[in-house]
Design an enzyme around this catalytic site. Structure first.
Site, PDB file in Angstrom:
ATOM      1  N   CYS A   1       0.810  -1.220   0.000  1.00 52.77           N
ATOM      2  CA  CYS A   1       0.000   0.000   0.000  1.00 52.77           C
ATOM      3  C   CYS A   1       0.852   1.283   0.000  1.00 52.77           C
ATOM      4  O   CYS A   1       0.428   2.304  -0.548  1.00 52.77           O
ATOM      5  CB  CYS A   1      -0.990  -0.005   1.152  1.00 52.77           C
ATOM      6  SG  CYS A   1      -0.301  -0.504   2.734  1.00 52.77           S
TER       7      CYS A   1
ATOM      8  N   HIS B   1      -1.886   7.007   3.363  1.00 52.75           N
ATOM      9  CA  HIS B   1      -0.453   7.002   3.661  1.00 52.75           C
ATOM     10  C   HIS B   1       0.190   8.254   3.052  1.00 52.75           C
ATOM     11  O   HIS B   1       0.115   8.484   1.829  1.00 52.75           O
ATOM     12  CB  HIS B   1       0.220   5.771   3.043  1.00 52.75           C
ATOM     13  CG  HIS B   1      -0.181   4.462   3.677  1.00 52.75           C
ATOM     14  ND1 HIS B   1      -0.888   4.366   4.858  1.00 52.75           N
ATOM     15  CD2 HIS B   1       0.072   3.183   3.296  1.00 52.75           C
ATOM     16  CE1 HIS B   1      -1.067   3.088   5.169  1.00 52.75           C
ATOM     17  NE2 HIS B   1      -0.501   2.357   4.228  1.00 52.75           N
TER      18      HIS B   1
END
Ligand code: NAP
Length: 348
Positions: A143, A236
């Protein structure tokens, strides 16, 4: 085309189930998770804040050792379970599109971001008797890598990327359910995520690599990564310094990102965003809470682009870990495979 979702009760699997509702090409046909969930209603096994369509909530969870009717299998299993289950399914002729890290480094398994390296899908055609025709595994990146590599790709294509130093500020949902204890996260930053820095160093080399004679030659890109967990729910954020082989100004880099659309046809995939990389112009963006939802979570947002006194440029990258980094990434890879005629309605 019917689809099975494995790990459907988890953070990524439940998001896949939600994303499949109303999908123009795929219809959810089967759901499964661990033995703990077998026979239960899906709605009774997902986290309380996951809202499923009543028809999906009522689905009964199957077991992983039973047969699946769908040719296409979307896997959101943990890596250790994926390591045994995914090749078994591929050997039975299923096309498994996986979120797990188990096979991302396997030379016969494509590691794909459709806007960056859709041609790597042809690794599935490698001669050999590993899997029967139509069977195989396709993976999406870690990710944190999903956002980083999508931001690096336009720079690599135009200027060449040499060395990269990246520090990540990774969201809690990246660790799945139940995830880290609240007492460890609130008022804190955890300066280590097991196995993450190795993945961030390795996967961009493969994704940016060239396909030659049926194998990927990794790109000569060196990544030094520090991965941290921060008390953010989703999204993120990454601080990146990059060495470009042909020097470029922030203005030239912004132009490379703004013009980037990926190879022809990728923007037509139903889950692909119209704009893969957006450049935030405000000095204090991107921010996870404000920017993670762009392009339905599939657009990577770059900001604070400025000269780097050590390398060439530095900037921030934000991507939604559950969408661009997981469920959306697997779904768009499945769409790419379907668009290239690799998905069938059933096993036969
Ligand atoms: P999660 O919330 O912990 O969900 C795990 C799922 O796998 C659940 O459905 C669970 O079923 C099932 N499961 C657990 N152990 C199993 C076993 N031994 N056999 C079969 N099924 C088992 O994890 P997640 O965050 O959704 O992550 C799923 C995968 O995606 C992992 O490989 C992860 O590394 C990857 N990934 C996650 C993210 C992210 O942002 N979270 C991003 C990229 C990739 P039960 O409910 O029955 O236990």
């Amino acid at each position: 085309m019917p689809v099975a979702v494995l790990g459907a009760t988890g953070t990524v699997g439940a998001r896949l189930v939600q994303r499949l509702r109303g999908h123009p090409w795929f219809a959810l046909a089967e759901v499964a998770a661990s033995d703990r969930s077998a026979g239960e209603r899906l709605g009774d096994r997902v986290a309380p804040d996951v809202h499923l369509h009543p028809d999906d909530a009522a689905r009964k969870l199957g077991t992983l050792d039973g047969p699946l009717a769908s040719h296409l299998v979307l896997s959101a299993l943990p890596a250790d379970a994926a390591r045994t289950i995914e090749p078994e399914l591929a050997a039975r002729g299923h096309l498994v599109v996986s979120n797990a890290s188990a096979f991302r480094a396997d030379p016969g398994v494509p590691l794909v971001v459709p806007e960056v390296n859709p041609d790597h899908l042809t690794l599935l055609d490698a001669p050999g008797d590993r899997w029967p025709s139509g069977g195989g595994i396709v993976t999406n990146p870690n990710c944190a890598v999903a956002g980083l590599v999508t931001a690096l790709a336009p720079l690599h294509a135009r200027f060449g990327v040499g060395r990269v130093v990246v520090t990540t500020f990774q969201a809690i949902s990246g660790a799945g359910r139940p995830g880290p204890a609240a007492a460890d996260l609130v008022d804190n930053v955890v300066p280590w995520i097991g196995g993450e820095e190795e993945k961030i160093a390795a996967e961009p080399r493969r994704i940016l690599g060239r396909l030659m004679d049926g194998a990927v030659t990794p790109a000569e890109v060196t990544v030094s990564a520090t991965a941290t967990r921060v008390p953010v729910l989703h999204g993120h954020l990454e601080s990146v310094s990059v060495e470009l082989l042909t020097p470029a100004t922030p203005k030239q880099a912004r132009a490379a990102w703004a013009e980037f659309r990926g190879p022809e046809g990728t923007a037509d995939l139903p889950t692909a965003p119209a704009i893969p990389v957006e450049v935030a112009t405000e000095v204090d963006r991107p921010q996870p809470r404000l920017d993670r939802g762009r392009g339905d979570g599939m657009t990577v947002v770059v900001g604070r682009v400025r000269p780097c006194p050590v390398f060439t440029l530095r900037f921030l990258v934000l991507s939604h870990n559950l969408e661009r980094g997981a469920a959306g990434a697997a779904l768009v890879n499945a769409e790419l495979a379907a668009a290239r005629g690799r998905v069938r309605r059933g096993l036969s």
